[in-house]
Design a protein around this motif. Structure first.
Motif, PDB file in Angstrom:
ATOM      1  N   HIS A   1      -2.709   9.122   5.805  1.00 20.60           N
ATOM      2  CA  HIS A   1      -3.940   8.389   5.511  1.00 20.60           C
ATOM      3  C   HIS A   1      -3.688   6.885   5.455  1.00 20.60           C
ATOM      4  O   HIS A   1      -4.537   6.094   5.883  1.00 20.60           O
ATOM      5  CB  HIS A   1      -4.542   8.885   4.190  1.00 20.60           C
ATOM      6  N   GLN A   2      -2.535   6.497   4.937  1.00 18.42           N
ATOM      7  CA  GLN A   2      -2.216   5.073   4.889  1.00 18.42           C
ATOM      8  C   GLN A   2      -1.947   4.538   6.286  1.00 18.42           C
ATOM      9  O   GLN A   2      -2.326   3.414   6.633  1.00 18.42           O
ATOM     10  CB  GLN A   2      -0.996   4.839   3.996  1.00 18.42           C
TER      11      GLN A   2
ATOM     12  N   ASP B   1       2.150   1.733  -3.450  1.00 16.81           N
ATOM     13  CA  ASP B   1       1.096   2.252  -4.320  1.00 16.81           C
ATOM     14  C   ASP B   1       0.843   3.735  -4.073  1.00 16.81           C
ATOM     15  O   ASP B   1       0.523   4.491  -4.998  1.00 16.81           O
ATOM     16  CB  ASP B   1      -0.210   1.469  -4.109  1.00 16.81           C
ATOM     17  N   ALA B   2       0.994   4.148  -2.810  1.00 16.96           N
ATOM     18  CA  ALA B   2       0.741   5.539  -2.452  1.00 16.96           C
ATOM     19  C   ALA B   2       1.945   6.441  -2.687  1.00 16.96           C
ATOM     20  O   ALA B   2       1.846   7.660  -2.536  1.00 16.96           O
ATOM     21  CB  ALA B   2       0.305   5.628  -0.989  1.00 16.96           C
TER      22      ALA B   2
ATOM     23  N   LYS C   1       2.998  13.661  -0.476  1.00 14.63           N
ATOM     24  CA  LYS C   1       3.470  12.383   0.042  1.00 14.63           C
ATOM     25  C   LYS C   1       3.134  12.232   1.518  1.00 14.63           C
ATOM     26  O   LYS C   1       2.776  11.148   1.984  1.00 14.63           O
ATOM     27  CB  LYS C   1       4.977  12.240  -0.171  1.00 14.63           C
TER      28      LYS C   1
ATOM     29  N   ASP D   1      -5.187   3.858   7.986  1.00 15.46           N
ATOM     30  CA  ASP D   1      -6.148   3.258   7.054  1.00 15.46           C
ATOM     31  C   ASP D   1      -7.158   2.344   7.752  1.00 15.46           C
ATOM     32  O   ASP D   1      -8.339   2.337   7.415  1.00 15.46           O
ATOM     33  CB  ASP D   1      -5.409   2.479   5.963  1.00 15.46           C
TER      34      ASP D   1
ATOM     35  N   LYS E   1       0.832  -1.206   0.000  1.00 12.86           N
ATOM     36  CA  LYS E   1       0.000   0.000   0.000  1.00 12.86           C
ATOM     37  C   LYS E   1       0.864   1.252   0.000  1.00 12.86           C
ATOM     38  O   LYS E   1       0.551   2.243  -0.661  1.00 12.86           O
ATOM     39  CB  LYS E   1      -0.930  -0.005   1.217  1.00 12.86           C
ATOM     40  N   GLU E   2       1.956   1.227   0.735  1.00 17.76           N
ATOM     41  CA  GLU E   2       2.849   2.381   0.786  1.00 17.76           C
ATOM     42  C   GLU E   2       3.563   2.581  -0.546  1.00 17.76           C
ATOM     43  O   GLU E   2       3.842   3.715  -0.937  1.00 17.76           O
ATOM     44  CB  GLU E   2       3.856   2.203   1.931  1.00 17.76           C
TER      45      GLU E   2
ATOM     46  N   ARG F   1      -0.521  11.283   2.003  1.00 11.83           N
ATOM     47  CA  ARG F   1      -0.721   9.868   1.671  1.00 11.83           C
ATOM     48  C   ARG F   1      -0.199   8.974   2.781  1.00 11.83           C
ATOM     49  O   ARG F   1      -0.808   7.948   3.121  1.00 11.83           O
ATOM     50  CB  ARG F   1      -0.032   9.538   0.340  1.00 11.83           C
TER      51      ARG F   1
ATOM     52  N   GLU G   1     -12.567  10.044   4.147  1.00 12.46           N
ATOM     53  CA  GLU G   1     -11.383  10.824   4.523  1.00 12.46           C
ATOM     54  C   GLU G   1     -11.404  11.219   5.991  1.00 12.46           C
ATOM     55  O   GLU G   1     -10.735  12.156   6.403  1.00 12.46           O
ATOM     56  CB  GLU G   1     -11.285  12.061   3.634  1.00 12.46           C
TER      57      GLU G   1
END
Length: 402
Positions: free
Chosen positions: A343-344, A169-170, A337, A347, A166-167, A340, A367
């Motif tokens: 938020h990750q 992808d972000a 960055k 998550d 996920k990190e 992201r 959000e």
């Protein structure tokens, strides 16, 4: 009269004169897969006949002997293979003592086995026509990578792989190509590092005691976990050598190395940025129930008051006024960055709320996070000191854990 498996033309003519009907025995038909298994088993039988022993594993053995040893192990492990070959097994190879205790994936074919053992073959030729045989060191490296076993405690590592993906992808993490020009002997790998080798993401879970390799280099035994649920106890130098030979091998960066902060300002960086934390005044039941611990977290380079001035008309703010409960000023930050990353990080604490916009159209807003303010304070501290990558948020306990 007993039937024979095969008669000559003269036998058939004689039997016909005696009034005996001969029933032709139909040859058994095999599938392409079964024919391949039988052909491979016959090669093992021929080896045993010529050498008077079972094929053995080991780098010191001939490449074909190692291939036959792996193939025999696989045949013995699969019931369908044993049933297919039992009538052909005149040497009792299926029940003889195992040649080695080696776990081999069921879906690997002969070409992949040869590749793992360091041999290239013509795609349209038999496996006996070798194009290139690598050095013993190279073969040892790829052989160790290939000899993987199932990771019994993979559930412990699975969340790590999911988080890293996920990190990636972000854009929080990045992959860096293996630098071959520096030479593999100068490459360093460490515990808790992620790499990509052989098309699989790998995690170095444990590093054993260091010792001197025959060439004088420092070496150590590693426990490496792979994203497909397998693991291997590979030597450090062997893993590095495998990466060196793999054109697609890469390192995975840590979050703190992902370009959030820098001494120089790039196009994406801001001279200053603000992390803001908002609390909603929405009357939505989900928000009302836990208003004090539901927050929107964002990063902006502009004035926050202007950002939220029209909150009651914007779905992202739940179509309601908001209260600014905390702000954190940061310098030389890539705010995209960083947002992201935040938020990750939270998550698993993300809430899913459906509201209607000003036109009455339903909108799902994702959000907002179920996170107490004191946890957000601690998270920001970890971002600022560069250790955020060492922690995760435990939703049930409402705290950060290493």
């Amino acid at each position: 009269m007993a039937k024979k498996d095969k008669f000559t033309k003269e036998d058939e003519d004689l039997l016909a004169e005696l009034g005996v009907e001969v029933e032709a025995k139909k040859a058994k038909k095999y599938t392409a897969k079964e024919e391949r298994i039988i052909a491979g088993f016959e090669e093992i039988q021929k080896f045993v006949e010529e050498h008077g022993r079972l094929p053995q594993h080991g780098e010191e053995r001939d490449i074909f002997e190692r291939l036959y040893a792996v193939r025999l192990d696989r045949i013995r492990e699969q019931k369908e293979c044993r049933e297919l070959l039992q009538d052909l097994d005149t040497q009792n190879l299926l029940t003889a003592q195992q040649s080695a205790d080696l776990s081999i994936p069921d879906d690997i074919n002969d070409d992949e086995l040869l590749e793992a053992l360091g041999v290239e073959v013509d795609s349209d030729a038999s496996i006996t026509k070798l194009k290139h045989v690598r050095s013993s060191a190279d073969k040892r490296a790829v052989e160790e990578v290939a000899n993987r076993t199932r990771c019994e405690d993979f559930e412990q590592f699975k969340p790590l792989f999911e988080r890293v993906q996920k990190e990636l992808d972000a854009g929080i993490r990045e992959t860096i190509r293996f630098r071959k020009d520096a030479g593999f002997t100068k490459t360093e790998l460490k515990k808790a590092q992620f790499v990509i080798v052989g098309g699989q993401m790998a995690y170095i879970a444990e590093v054993g005691e260091s010792f001197k390799a025959p060439n004088g280099e420092e070496d150590a035994r590693l426990r490496v976990i792979y994203s497909n649920g397998m693991e291997s106890n590979i030597l450090l130098r062997s893993l590095i050598r495998a990466m060196y030979k793999d054109e697609t091998s890469r390192f995975v960066t840590d979050p703190k190395l992902g370009g959030l902060f820098s001494g120089e300002i790039s196009e994406d960086d801001q001279s200053s940025g603000t992390i803001y934390v908002l609390r909603s005044q929405s009357t939505h039941p989900t928000i009302q129930e836990s208003r004090d611990v539901i927050h929107k977290i964002g990063v902006t380079g502009s004035d926050i008051k202007k950002r939220i001035a029209n909150a009651k008309n914007e779905p992202t703010f739940l179509m309601a006024d908001v209260e600014v409960v905390a702000t954190y000023q940061l310098a030389n930050i890539n705010r995209f960055k960083l947002e992201r990353l935040i938020h990750q990080f939270f998550d698993h604490a993300r809430i899913d709320v459906e509201i209607k916009d000003r036109f009455g159209k339903p909108v799902r807003v994702r959000e907002w996070f179920l996170v107490p303010l004191f946890v957000i304070d601690e998270m920001v501290e970890k971002v600022m000191d560069g250790t955020i990558g060492d922690y995760y948020y435990d939703v049930g306990a409402a705290r950060l854990r290493r």
